[in-house]
Design a protein around this motif. Structure first.
Motif, PDB file in Angstrom:
ATOM      1  N   ASP A  95      41.546  32.711  30.447  1.00 28.89           N
ATOM      2  CA  ASP A  95      42.286  33.543  31.290  1.00 28.89           C
ATOM      3  C   ASP A  95      43.781  33.585  30.978  1.00 28.89           C
ATOM      4  O   ASP A  95      44.444  34.634  30.880  1.00 28.89           O
ATOM      5  CB  ASP A  95      42.125  32.961  32.411  1.00 28.89           C
ATOM      6  N   ASP A 115      45.504  37.172  30.567  1.00 28.59           N
ATOM      7  CA  ASP A 115      46.840  37.303  31.300  1.00 28.59           C
ATOM      8  C   ASP A 115      48.111  36.987  30.753  1.00 28.59           C
ATOM      9  O   ASP A 115      48.941  36.999  31.563  1.00 28.59           O
ATOM     10  CB  ASP A 115      46.666  36.252  32.574  1.00 28.59           C
ATOM     11  N   GLN A 130      35.902  39.170  35.058  1.00 26.25           N
ATOM     12  CA  GLN A 130      37.318  39.099  34.386  1.00 26.25           C
ATOM     13  C   GLN A 130      37.456  40.605  33.624  1.00 26.25           C
ATOM     14  O   GLN A 130      38.668  41.211  33.479  1.00 26.25           O
ATOM     15  CB  GLN A 130      37.333  37.868  33.493  1.00 26.25           C
ATOM     16  N   ASP A 157      38.500  43.055  35.979  1.00 27.76           N
ATOM     17  CA  ASP A 157      40.033  42.786  36.266  1.00 27.76           C
ATOM     18  C   ASP A 157      40.972  43.143  35.489  1.00 27.76           C
ATOM     19  O   ASP A 157      42.073  43.828  35.860  1.00 27.76           O
ATOM     20  CB  ASP A 157      40.065  41.280  36.771  1.00 27.76           C
ATOM     21  N   LYS A 199      34.633  37.284  39.612  1.00 30.78           N
ATOM     22  CA  LYS A 199      35.547  36.304  38.806  1.00 30.78           C
ATOM     23  C   LYS A 199      35.743  34.890  39.490  1.00 30.78           C
ATOM     24  O   LYS A 199      35.963  33.924  38.717  1.00 30.78           O
ATOM     25  CB  LYS A 199      36.945  36.983  38.355  1.00 30.78           C
ATOM     26  N   LYS A 231      50.313  43.025  39.435  1.00 27.12           N
ATOM     27  CA  LYS A 231      49.265  43.780  39.414  1.00 27.12           C
ATOM     28  C   LYS A 231      48.392  44.038  40.565  1.00 27.12           C
ATOM     29  O   LYS A 231      48.905  43.404  41.651  1.00 27.12           O
ATOM     30  CB  LYS A 231      48.259  42.997  38.456  1.00 27.12           C
TER      31      LYS A 231
HETATM   32 MG    MG Z   1      42.925  36.455  35.329  1.00 26.27          MG
END
Ligand code: MG
Ligand code: IPE
Ligand code: IPE
Ligand code: MG
Ligand code: MG
Length: 290
Positions: free
Chosen positions: A85, A91, A157, A160, A180, A241
């Motif tokens: 992640d 991210d 994910q 997302d 997620k 976000k």
């Molecule tokens: Mg994330």
């Protein structure tokens, strides 16, 4: 209450000790990979998923020794997901569990391998464990694979990364939270219960608890991105976000955390008299600052 805190402390220590046993590797050529794995695995995670697995199993009198490989597998999967992640193409986070993210120390190539290494070993430790009844292994590992894969965390994910923005539909946000985050919580409860020969009704109750708790957990996680401080939360804060807070604001999101936690507790009313630890776990997560 004191008794429960001692139980949580002991469970955490047991998980840490066993993780070390399961993940150790003596091959000198793999030293760098091993260091990368150890770096994130032993850097102070809350171990919430293993704890929930033990609590679920205990409802059916399953001793911890029979659940320990499963509990560790859940933590390996979770840690793998965190390393992944944080990668720059995901991210792009710099801090995890209070330290620089794995890829900043070991490189993106090694971090990606550490993540996959943890993930695959998770299935192996359950399948290799003589304490887990043979006739339960396939069902448990199938469940784990299902909640990790495309219809679980990987899918969550993906949605997302590709669809979260400040004007996304509620349904999209719901999909992200369930897949997620909540799905691994659900598997922690249901697999622990499966080993304890729980009925379908009991498994569903634990899944409903985990679904709602997982939902509350992710809303709170997104709230901490906005209201927390990096030194306290221990990870990079992302507040640019689309998430519950962007859609509903801070106050409404706080209310929703309480609302989903209450729903979680309602779901496990069927274990009346035995659900004290489930209640404490939910309260602890409600109050968490990291
Ligand atoms: Mg994330
Ligand atoms: C963080 O999980 C990732 C999410 C699903 C929100 P945790 O808050 O359980 O992370 P650690 O294991 O304690 O670091
Ligand atoms: C990630 O959600 C959930 C995972 C499957 C790792 P986040 O991206 O919000 O998790 P954090 O905040 O980085 O821990
Ligand atoms: Mg993240
Ligand atoms: Mg987050």
């Amino acid at each position: 209450m004191e008794e429960i805190l001692v139980y949580f402390y002991e469970a955490k220590n047991l998980v840490d000790a066993k993780l070390e046993e399961y993940m150790s590797n003596d091959e000198p050529l793999l030293k760098g990979l091993q260091e990368s794995i150890n770096y994130t695995l032993y850097s102070g995670g809350k171990r919430v998923r293993p704890l929930f697995c033990f609590i679920a199993g205990e409802l059916f009198e399953v001793p911890r020794e029979r659940l320990i490989s499963l509990a560790c597998a859940l933590e390996m999967i979770h840690t793998a997901s965190l390393i992944m992640d944080d990668l720059p193409h995901m991210d792009d986070a710099k801090i995890r569990r209070g330290k620089p993210a794995n890829h900043l120390i070991y490189g993106q190539d090694v971090a990606a391998l550490a993540s996959i290494g943890l993930l695959t070993r998770a299935y192996e430790v359950v399948l290799n464990d003589p304490e887990v009844p043979e006739d339960k292994k396939a069902r448990v590992v199938r469940k784990l694979a299902n909640v990790v894969g495309v219809n679980g965390m990987v899918g969550g994910q993906f949605v997302d990364l590709k669809f979260s923005n400040k004007s996304m539909e509620y349904k999209t946000l719901e999909y992200i939270h369930i897949h997620k985050t909540a799905s691994l919580f659900m598997a922690a409860g249901s697999t622990g219960a499966m080993i304890g020969d729980a009925t379908d009704e009991q498994i569903h109750a634990l899944e409903a608890y985990a679904m709602n708790l997982g939902f509350a957990f992710q809303i709170l996680d997104d709230l901490l991105d906005v209201t927390g401080r990096v030194e306290e939360v221990g990870k990079s804060l992302k507040n640019d976000k689309g998430n519950f807070i962007a859609l509903h604001g801070i106050e409404k999101s706080r209310e929703l955390v309480t609302e989903y936690t209450d729903k979680a507790l309602q779901a496990v009313k069927i274990f009346d008299g035995k659900n004290g630890k489930l209640a404490v776990l939910a309260q602890m997560l409600l109050k968490r600052r990291s």
